[in-house]
Write a protein that holds these residues in place. Structure first.
Motif, PDB file in Angstrom:
ATOM      1  N   ASN A  24       0.832  -1.202   0.000  1.00  0.00           N
ATOM      2  CA  ASN A  24       0.000   0.000   0.000  1.00  0.00           C
ATOM      3  C   ASN A  24       0.869   1.256   0.000  1.00  0.00           C
ATOM      4  O   ASN A  24       0.630   2.212  -0.750  1.00  0.00           O
ATOM      5  N   ASP A  25       1.876   1.259   0.853  1.00  0.00           N
ATOM      6  CA  ASP A  25       2.780   2.414   0.937  1.00  0.00           C
ATOM      7  C   ASP A  25       3.513   2.628  -0.384  1.00  0.00           C
ATOM      8  O   ASP A  25       3.644   3.760  -0.863  1.00  0.00           O
ATOM      9  N   LEU A  26       3.976   1.547  -0.997  1.00  0.00           N
ATOM     10  CA  LEU A  26       4.718   1.663  -2.255  1.00  0.00           C
ATOM     11  C   LEU A  26       3.824   2.175  -3.376  1.00  0.00           C
ATOM     12  O   LEU A  26       4.259   2.973  -4.216  1.00  0.00           O
ATOM     13  N   VAL A  27       2.566   1.733  -3.417  1.00  0.00           N
ATOM     14  CA  VAL A  27       1.637   2.231  -4.429  1.00  0.00           C
ATOM     15  C   VAL A  27       1.361   3.709  -4.212  1.00  0.00           C
ATOM     16  O   VAL A  27       1.311   4.502  -5.166  1.00  0.00           O
ATOM     17  N   SER A  28       1.179   4.110  -2.964  1.00  0.00           N
ATOM     18  CA  SER A  28       0.907   5.521  -2.695  1.00  0.00           C
ATOM     19  C   SER A  28       2.077   6.402  -3.121  1.00  0.00           C
ATOM     20  O   SER A  28       1.893   7.571  -3.449  1.00  0.00           O
ATOM     21  N   ARG A  29       3.287   5.812  -3.142  1.00  0.00           N
ATOM     22  CA  ARG A  29       4.483   6.553  -3.583  1.00  0.00           C
ATOM     23  C   ARG A  29       4.784   6.346  -5.058  1.00  0.00           C
ATOM     24  O   ARG A  29       5.813   6.800  -5.555  1.00  0.00           O
ATOM     25  N   ASP A  30       3.920   5.594  -5.763  1.00  0.00           N
ATOM     26  CA  ASP A  30       4.074   5.345  -7.201  1.00  0.00           C
ATOM     27  C   ASP A  30       5.262   4.449  -7.528  1.00  0.00           C
ATOM     28  O   ASP A  30       5.767   4.472  -8.647  1.00  0.00           O
TER      29      ASP A  30
END
Length: 495
Positions: free
Chosen positions: A69-75
């Motif tokens: 989730n964190d990695l997706v939010s950071r693209d």
């Protein structure tokens, strides 16, 4: 956590579905193409990165949900794909087909709508394929050991991929003419288009897994002969013995099992048939069974232009909110859910005699009656209480010239001879018995998935495949580096 206040400032937004009138005219997936990626970064921002993430415990795969989730939010899609594939061989399947117990276990769900974990997972998987983040991973060297996997559903495919990547030579035997098990012929195209399955199978072939279709072990090849050819055998045939409805009139023509009906519709989508010989077109259809398979029949019958479709559920209608006393967080609650098929049936008013979404709750089938030619024409039912006891003066009759039984499965089918030829020991409920290491009573033969666990969710099937692969690897080499997310006796969280 990219946005510490994301869960406070951003409301939950799900992947939008196409308009009902549009999507029931085709067999494509129900979601608006391209509408997920524009919203998914903000949805991933809603993850709280809580200190004790119960989404991990709710998912048997142990998916590293806060991390991706964190990695997706950071693209950072490549890293997100790596973390997702570290625990899940087939996230494009689970992102479409799993009912998401992880979301029920989301800490945010205690007092707010949960993070759209399933949508984030699907977005990562689709982006991974689009960007080339999921290349084949053939082993650097072969072990010299051979393994036969019987069954190409999610358990068999997961076990085969893990064992192939570990260096073993793996052949998958499938009784149908195409690979995928229920994902191929049980799951309708509108829930998962089959190109997702084909793409993963191509990856597995490039890694070295061999596939043998149209081969019934126990009939086309003897089970003992197969065992003698390989160093180990994994039985992942699923639970395909369907449950019956022993009531008066069951012998009438026009009453079919769901898994007689759904595969034919999928074969039309595959191009094998122009029209299904069990089409619901113009018929008054009643589906007996309130689960996902019943909903799949509902969506299929709507697309086949049934005159009416009604679904019977023997359970009372659940509430829209979790019962904290009976099913406290983070267990998976039985609540009122509206699938895409129920939304379609409700909008199109396919069941005038039923509730708004075509379901009749607390309804038990008493008998069927037919015409002089022996074809079913009506279904007689009675309302029941929470203990399934009939309520007086509640009998009803529904017109029905097609009845579909979606009552679940009791265990593996024994008609092919596999179980008897090997002399496998069974549990009292009909599933294959195994020990703590997934081994059956026959040396070198292992059992996993629904054939041994009983009917379950796709995430449990994949977790079983990964775990049995670790057990087989240990059997062949004396040690195992493959992950084993669950044991054979693990069960979902419950009170």
């Amino acid at each position: 956590m990219a946005d510490p206040k994301g869960f406070m400032t951003t409301p939950r937004q799900d992947w939008p579905r196409r308009p009902v009138e549009e999507r029931v005219r085709d067999w494509n997936e129900v979601y608006v193409p391209g509408a997920l990626l524009p919203i998914i970064n903000k949805q991933a921002d809603r993850c709280m990165d809580c200190g004790v993430p119960f989404c991990h415990e709710a998912c048997p795969l142990g998916n590293l949900i806060p991390e991706w989730n964190d990695l997706v939010s950071r693209d950072d899609w490549r890293a997100a794909s790596d973390r997702l594939h570290a625990t899940n061989n087939f996230p494009e399947f689970t992102g479409r087909l799993c009912p998401a117990p992880c979301e029920a276990g989301c800490v945010l769900a205690i007092n707010q709508p949960a993070v759209t974990i399933k949508n984030v997972e699907c977005a990562i998987a689709d982006r991974a394929w689009a960007e080339g983040f999921a290349p084949p991973r053939p082993p650097e060297r072969l072990s010299g050991s051979t393994v036969a996997v019987i069954g190409s559903g999610p358990t068999g495919l997961a076990a085969a991929q893990q064992l192939t990547r570990a260096g073993h030579t793996v052949a998958v035997y499938e009784r149908d003419d195409r690979l995928g098990g229920l994902m191929r012929y049980g799951i309708p195209e509108f829930k998962m288009e089959k190109h997702h399955l084909e793409r993963r199978l191509e990856q597995m072939e490039a890694e070295g897994t061999k596939f043998r279709t149209s081969t019934v072990v126990g009939r086309d090849i003897g089970a003992l002969e197969l065992r003698s050819r390989y160093d180990a055998v994994v039985i992942a045939t699923g639970a395909t013995a369907w449950r019956e409805l022993p009531v008066t009139g069951r012998e009438l023509a026009g009453i079919h099992q769901a898994m007689e009906y759904l595969p034919l519709a999928n074969r039309v989508c595959e191009g094998d048939l122009e029209v299904s010989p069990l089409s619901a077109a113009g018929r008054h259809v009643v589906i007996v069974g309130g689960g996902d398979t019943g909903a799949d029949c509902l969506g299929t019958a709507v697309r086949q232009r049934a005159a009416s479709v009604t679904q019977l559920d023997i359970y009372t209608q659940p509430g829209e909110e979790r019962d904290e006393d009976a099913e406290p967080w983070p267990t998976y609650p039985k609540i009122y859910r509206m699938s895409a098929a129920h939304e379609e049936a409700g909008d199109l008013r396919t069941a005038p005699a039923a509730h708004a979404d075509a379901r009749l709750f607390a309804a038990s089938t008493l008998r069927f009656t037919g015409d002089a030619g022996g074809h079913v024409r009506s279904l007689h039912l009675v309302e029941v209480d929470a203990g399934r006891r009939p309520l007086p003066d509640t009998g009803r009759e529904l017109p029905a010239d097609m009845v579909l039984l979606a009552l679940g499965f009791s265990g593996p089918d024994r008609q092919d001879g596999l179980i008897d030829q090997l002399g496998l020991r069974l549990e009292r409920r009909g599933t294959i018995a195994r020990d703590a290491g997934f081994a059956t009573n026959v040396p070198g033969v292992f059992a996993a998935g629904d054939a041994a666990r009983g009917q379950s969710l796709i995430v449990w099937a994949i977790a079983e495949g990964r775990a049995v692969a670790a057990a087989v690897d240990r059997h062949l080499t004396g040690s195992a580096t493959l992950p084993a997310p669950i044991g054979p006796y693990d069960r979902p969280m419950r009170v």
